[in-house]
Design an enzyme around this catalytic site. Structure first.
Site, mmCIF file in Angstrom:
data_model
loop_
_atom_site.group_PDB
_atom_site.id
_atom_site.type_symbol
_atom_site.label_atom_id
_atom_site.label_comp_id
_atom_site.label_asym_id
_atom_site.label_seq_id
_atom_site.Cartn_x
_atom_site.Cartn_y
_atom_site.Cartn_z
ATOM 1 C CG ASP A 32 -1.752 1.236 1.369
ATOM 2 O OD1 ASP A 32 -2.333 1.469 0.472
ATOM 3 O OD2 ASP A 32 -1.831 1.721 2.470
ATOM 4 C CG ASP A 69 -1.893 7.697 0.261
ATOM 5 O OD1 ASP A 69 -1.357 8.789 0.460
ATOM 6 O OD2 ASP A 69 -2.422 7.108 -0.629
HETATM 7 MG MG LIG Z 1 -2.781 3.083 3.563
#
Ligand SMILES: [Mg+2]
Length: 227
Positions: free
Chosen positions: A12, A14
């Site tokens: 992932d 962010d």
């Molecule tokens: Mg995230």
């Protein structure tokens, strides 16, 4: 080796590789306070892992803001353009990603953000993106039919490695409850590196929960160890 052996790793972006969640929070707080509303941690926690327009809808509804989705997103965008220039990598991100890349472990990104958003956030980290074989951007990829917690983004991400690994051979790194759910639904092992304020009970399906990427030990998953 403590867990099932993996061959491919999916990250992932962010809140996991870059410290962008606090900047999103700053933007949401600023816009909400303009309308006399308080953007709380409880609302923030309910947004993690969702796509931009979904977050806008949830905030408007929860706080009863006198804005349309478009108006809210436009106000946020102005703030993003100012604050995201300075986004930093999370502790341990550079070391882990560079290590896997140098050892020849195929790695990819799977983010709910759009291409434009990734370009904005990574403007000062362009060379970091070169480590990844590919980057799936959920908000602008036609094959990602649903956002996390649906597993679509991770299934599409695995399928774009040339050797198309089985899902059980993929390891996902996530910071959000929704992301952990999506990875589990894709039948992948998942290492959660959550915000410390997240209730650990909600991450009980994660394969492993760490406080920082710096704690990750590759050999636990059959990956090459640090030299
Ligand atoms: Mg995230």
């Amino acid at each position: 080796m403590q867990f099932k052996k993996v061959t491919h790793v999916i990250f992932d972006l962010d809140g996991l590789l870059i410290d962008s969640e606090k900047l999103y929070t700053e933007a949401f707080e600023t816009v909400c306070s303009k309308y006399g509303k308080i953007f709380t941690w409880e609302i923030k926690a309910s947004l993690l892992g969702f796509q931009g327009y979904e977050c806008a809808d949830k905030i408007i509804k929860e706080l009863n803001l006198p804005l349309t989705r478009e108006e809210f997103m436009t106000e946020c965008q102005t703030i993003y353009e100012r604050v995201f220039k300075n986004v930093e990598l999370m502790p341990g991100a550079q070391k882990l990603v560079e290590h896997l890349y140098r050892k020849g472990v195929p790695i990819a990104l799977a983010t709910s953000s759009s291409q434009d958003s990734v370009d904005m956030k990574m403007q000062n980290h362009k060379s970091f993106l070169n480590y990844f074989h590919h980057c799936i951007m959920g908000s602008s990829d036609p094959d990602v039919t649903k956002g996390k917690p649906d597993p679509a983004i991770f299934i599409v991400c695995a399928s774009r490695f040339p050797d198309k690994p089985a899902h059980e051979n993929c390891l996902v790194f996530e910071d959000a409850i929704n992301g952990v759910k999506a990875a589990c639904a894709a039948n992948m092992q998942v290492v959660a590196v959550p915000d410390p304020r997240i209730d650990r009970e909600q991450l009980k399906n994660a394969t492993l929960v760490l406080n920082s990427l710096e704690e990750f030990q590759p050999e636990l998953f059959g990956l090459p160890n640090y030299d």
